[in-house]
Structure formats: structure tokens, C-alpha cells
Enzyme design. Structure first.
Site, PDB file in Angstrom:
ATOM      1  N   ASP A  42      -1.084  -0.287  -2.533  1.00 38.99           N
ATOM      2  CA  ASP A  42      -1.269  -0.018  -3.838  1.00 38.99           C
ATOM      3  C   ASP A  42      -0.299   0.905  -4.713  1.00 38.99           C
ATOM      4  O   ASP A  42      -0.349   1.209  -5.825  1.00 38.99           O
ATOM      5  CB  ASP A  42      -2.741   0.467  -3.767  1.00 38.99           C
ATOM      6  CG  ASP A  42      -2.904   1.717  -3.055  1.00 38.99           C
ATOM      7  OD1 ASP A  42      -1.847   2.180  -2.242  1.00 38.99           O
ATOM      8  OD2 ASP A  42      -4.156   2.305  -3.218  1.00 38.99           O
ATOM      9  N   SER A  43       0.632   1.236  -3.843  1.00 39.35           N
ATOM     10  CA  SER A  43       1.794   1.878  -4.540  1.00 39.35           C
ATOM     11  C   SER A  43       2.448   1.099  -5.507  1.00 39.35           C
ATOM     12  O   SER A  43       3.036   1.802  -6.346  1.00 39.35           O
ATOM     13  CB  SER A  43       2.945   2.400  -3.249  1.00 39.35           C
ATOM     14  OG  SER A  43       3.251   1.195  -2.751  1.00 39.35           O
ATOM     15  N   ASP A  81      -3.379  -3.537   1.010  1.00 41.01           N
ATOM     16  CA  ASP A  81      -4.177  -2.430   0.427  1.00 41.01           C
ATOM     17  C   ASP A  81      -5.413  -2.707  -0.131  1.00 41.01           C
ATOM     18  O   ASP A  81      -5.527  -3.360  -0.997  1.00 41.01           O
ATOM     19  CB  ASP A  81      -3.648  -1.129  -0.352  1.00 41.01           C
ATOM     20  CG  ASP A  81      -2.580  -0.107   0.504  1.00 41.01           C
ATOM     21  OD1 ASP A  81      -2.945  -0.028   1.566  1.00 41.01           O
ATOM     22  OD2 ASP A  81      -1.770   0.268   0.059  1.00 41.01           O
ATOM     23  N   LYS A 110      -5.887  -2.790   4.428  1.00 39.90           N
ATOM     24  CA  LYS A 110      -5.754  -1.269   4.911  1.00 39.90           C
ATOM     25  C   LYS A 110      -6.612  -0.503   4.051  1.00 39.90           C
ATOM     26  O   LYS A 110      -6.795  -0.523   2.959  1.00 39.90           O
ATOM     27  CB  LYS A 110      -4.385  -0.936   4.958  1.00 39.90           C
ATOM     28  CG  LYS A 110      -4.209   0.503   5.022  1.00 39.90           C
ATOM     29  CD  LYS A 110      -2.703   1.024   5.291  1.00 39.90           C
ATOM     30  CE  LYS A 110      -1.724   0.925   3.893  1.00 39.90           C
ATOM     31  NZ  LYS A 110      -2.298   2.475   3.004  1.00 39.90           N
ATOM     32  N   GLU A 112      -7.935   3.784   3.409  1.00 35.98           N
ATOM     33  CA  GLU A 112      -7.468   4.978   3.610  1.00 35.98           C
ATOM     34  C   GLU A 112      -8.819   5.819   3.883  1.00 35.98           C
ATOM     35  O   GLU A 112      -9.570   5.536   3.234  1.00 35.98           O
ATOM     36  CB  GLU A 112      -6.839   5.584   2.472  1.00 35.98           C
ATOM     37  CG  GLU A 112      -5.564   5.026   1.780  1.00 35.98           C
ATOM     38  CD  GLU A 112      -4.995   5.488   0.557  1.00 35.98           C
ATOM     39  OE1 GLU A 112      -5.415   6.605   0.125  1.00 35.98           O
ATOM     40  OE2 GLU A 112      -3.883   5.056   0.105  1.00 35.98           O
ATOM     41  N   GLU A 179       0.529   9.439   7.515  1.00 34.57           N
ATOM     42  CA  GLU A 179       1.186   9.739   6.528  1.00 34.57           C
ATOM     43  C   GLU A 179       1.490  11.345   6.140  1.00 34.57           C
ATOM     44  O   GLU A 179       0.524  11.881   6.351  1.00 34.57           O
ATOM     45  CB  GLU A 179       0.983   9.119   4.900  1.00 34.57           C
ATOM     46  CG  GLU A 179       1.916   9.352   3.753  1.00 34.57           C
ATOM     47  CD  GLU A 179       1.620   8.677   2.545  1.00 34.57           C
ATOM     48  OE1 GLU A 179       0.677   7.693   2.595  1.00 34.57           O
ATOM     49  OE2 GLU A 179       2.213   8.669   1.600  1.00 34.57           O
TER      50      GLU A 179
HETATM   51  O1  KIV Z   1       0.598   1.964  -1.040  1.00 33.20           O
HETATM   52  C1  KIV Z   1       1.554   2.258  -0.101  1.00 33.20           C
HETATM   53  O2  KIV Z   1       2.822   2.031  -0.437  1.00 33.20           O
HETATM   54  C2  KIV Z   1       1.170   2.868   1.120  1.00 33.20           C
HETATM   55  C3  KIV Z   1       2.345   3.400   1.948  1.00 33.20           C
HETATM   56  C4  KIV Z   1       2.573   4.700   1.485  1.00 33.20           C
HETATM   57  C5  KIV Z   1       2.015   3.478   3.342  1.00 33.20           C
HETATM   58  O3  KIV Z   1       0.078   2.994   1.666  1.00 33.20           O
END
Ligand code: KIV
Length: 262
Positions: A42-43, A81, A110, A112, A179
Site C-alpha cells: 500500500d506504499s 497489502d 499482508k 499490519e 520493519e
Molecule cells: O507497503 C509497503 O511497501 C510495505 C513495505 C514497506 C514492507 O509494506
């Protein structure tokens, strides 16, 4: 790539090379360069969308980009994500949104967070959806954590991190992203688990490494975190930079130990 193979790599001590990826063209390039896992992070809200955090990313955004990546890649394992607000409410909400991402082409989702994510992790894994956890600095909690800060700095915080990592694995998580934690803490977590631990700003003792694609190519609109290395600077093509990253991760040359932290 399969989950079985990723676990075998972890058991054999073969480092896993992971990069974020958001579109089909890069997915094909990364795939051919030997990147083991593509993380549709989600970056994308920050590096593609120009936002200051990941908080505005929606399930629709994630599904679109996951589909793009899935169409471009043919070998790599694809992790998508779960964006902010898509799994916080209930395990049923998490399932509905995870199904959308799996149908878009993800092999794994994924989430968090620690303790509070356990019911959702159990619910998804029991229903055949592979889950990756994410501990240490968790970008969706950037405001609660007071900014981009290294986590796991006190004895108590390390104990909590170790316990949460074990609990996530027990709940069914098949991989963990760690992280921004001190290298020695990441080493302890990796040793404590039988699932692969993928580090970012967490030293070189994890089972693998992940970087944000744009960061490692030096395309960063803000200040790059200290743990990032620009692989394009010493290579004259993007493909060459990606191959160098894969090689350096596999050979344990990246990260250099002192390069963690923001
Ligand atoms: O969203 C993302 O790019 C991430 C990485 C920082 C691991 O979760």
C-alpha cells in the site's frame, strides 16, 4: 514460486529477495530478474499516488494494482497489502476484502499489527488464504507511533515483539515482514520462528529483504530512509539494478549492517 518453496528457502538459509511492485511492466522485469516475491504494497499510495502516508489507499486501488502485477508476473509469489480500514472491523470484513485481493491475483495477503489481528489471521488462514504478518514499524499506524521511528528498542518492547511474532505464526501466518527494528532484535525474531521473516531496515539476519522499488531505483520524491540503497546509481539499466539487488540479497551483501534506521 510457491509457499512451500519459500519455506524451504528459509529452512535452507537461502535469502529471499522481495521488492514492492505496482504494475505489469515492472512485474515482468522483476520476475525475469529473479525477484522471489512481489509485494503489492500500500506504499503505492505514497510512491505512485503522491500521498504523505498509506492511509488513503482503498481495496479498489489494491485490487487494480494487484491485477496489473499478476498479469505481468509468471514466476514470483505475489503478496497484496490489505489497506488501512479493510480488516480492522471484524474477521468477516477481513475475509471479504482478502477474497477481493486473491481474486485480483494475489497469492497471499499482508496485514499490519500484533495481537488484535490474530482473530483475522486465524479466520483467513483457516479458509485457505495465506497470510503475511507485519510487525515493528507499521506504516498504517504512523500517527499512533509518532512518526517513522525505530521499534523494539527496550527490553519490554523486544519481549512483546517476540511474543507477537510467535502468536502470529501460531495463528497461521506463513510469513512475516519486520520493519525498522534493530538488527540484533530482527535476528532474535527470525531465529524464534519457523516461517520466513522478511526485513526492511532490520539488518541482514532475516530470511530475506524487501525494499520499496522506487526507493532502490532512486526515484524518491522525499528523503529516502537511511537503510535504502540506490541500486541504479552503480548500474546502467533498471534490469541491471534489479539483478544486482537480487544478487546482493542472496549473497548477504545487502543490507550492510550499519545501514538500518531512518
Ligand atoms: O507497503 C509497503 O511497501 C510495505 C513495505 C514497506 C514492507 O509494506
Amino acid at each position: 514460486m510457491t509457499l512451500h518453496r519459500l519455506h524451504a528457502m528459509h529452512s535452507a538459509g537461502e535469502n529471499i529477495a522481495v521488492l514492492t511492485c505496482y504494475d505489469a511492466a515492472f512485474a515482468q522485469l522483476l520476475d525475469q530478474a529473479g525477484v522471489d516475491v512481489l509485494l503489492v504494497g500500500d506504499s503505492l499510495g505514497m510512491v505512485v499516488g503522491g500521498e504523505r502516508s498509506t492511509l488513503k489507499v482503498s481495496v479498489d486501488h489494491m485490487a487494480y494494482h494487484t491485477g496489473c502485477v499478476a498479469r505481468g508476473a509468471s514466476l514470483a509469489w505475489i503478496v497484496a497489502d490489505m489497506p488501512f480500514g479493510s480488516y480492522q472491523q471484524s474477521p468477516a470484513q477481513a475475509l471479504q476484502n482478502a477474497v477481493t485481493l486473491m481474486q485480483a491475483g494475489a497469492h497471499m495477503v499482508k496485514l499490519e499489527g500484533g495481537d488484535w489481528t490474530i482473530p483475522a489471521v486465524e479466520f483467513l488462514t483457516e479458509r485457505g488464504i495465506p497470510v503475511c504478518g507485519h510487525l515493528g514499524f507499521t506504516p498504517q499506524s504512523v500517527h499512533a507511533l509518532g512518526g517513522y521511528r525505530i521499534q523494539g528498542r527496550t527490553e519490554e518492547a523486544v519481549e512483546q515483539l517476540l511474543r507477537q511474532a510467535r502468536d502470529l505464526a501460531k495463528a497461521g501466518a506463513q510469513m512475516l515482514v519486520l520493519e525498522l527494528v534493530p538488527a540484533e532484535v530482527a535476528a532474535q525474531v527470525t531465529q524464534a520462528l519457523s516461517i520466513p521473516v522478511i526485513g526492511i531496515g532490520a539488518g541482514r539476519s532475516c530470511s530475506g529483504q524487501v525494499l520499496v522499488l522506487h526507493d532502490m531505483l532512486g526515484i524518491n520524491s522525499g528523503v529516502a530512509p537511511r537503510f535504502v540503497k540506490n541500486f541504479l546509481a552503480a548500474n546502467n539499466s533498471i534490469a541491471g539494478a534489479i539483478r544486482q539487488y537480487v544478487e546482493d540479497v542472496k549473497e548477504g551483501r545487502f543490507p550492510e549492517d550499519q545501514l538500518h534506521g531512518y
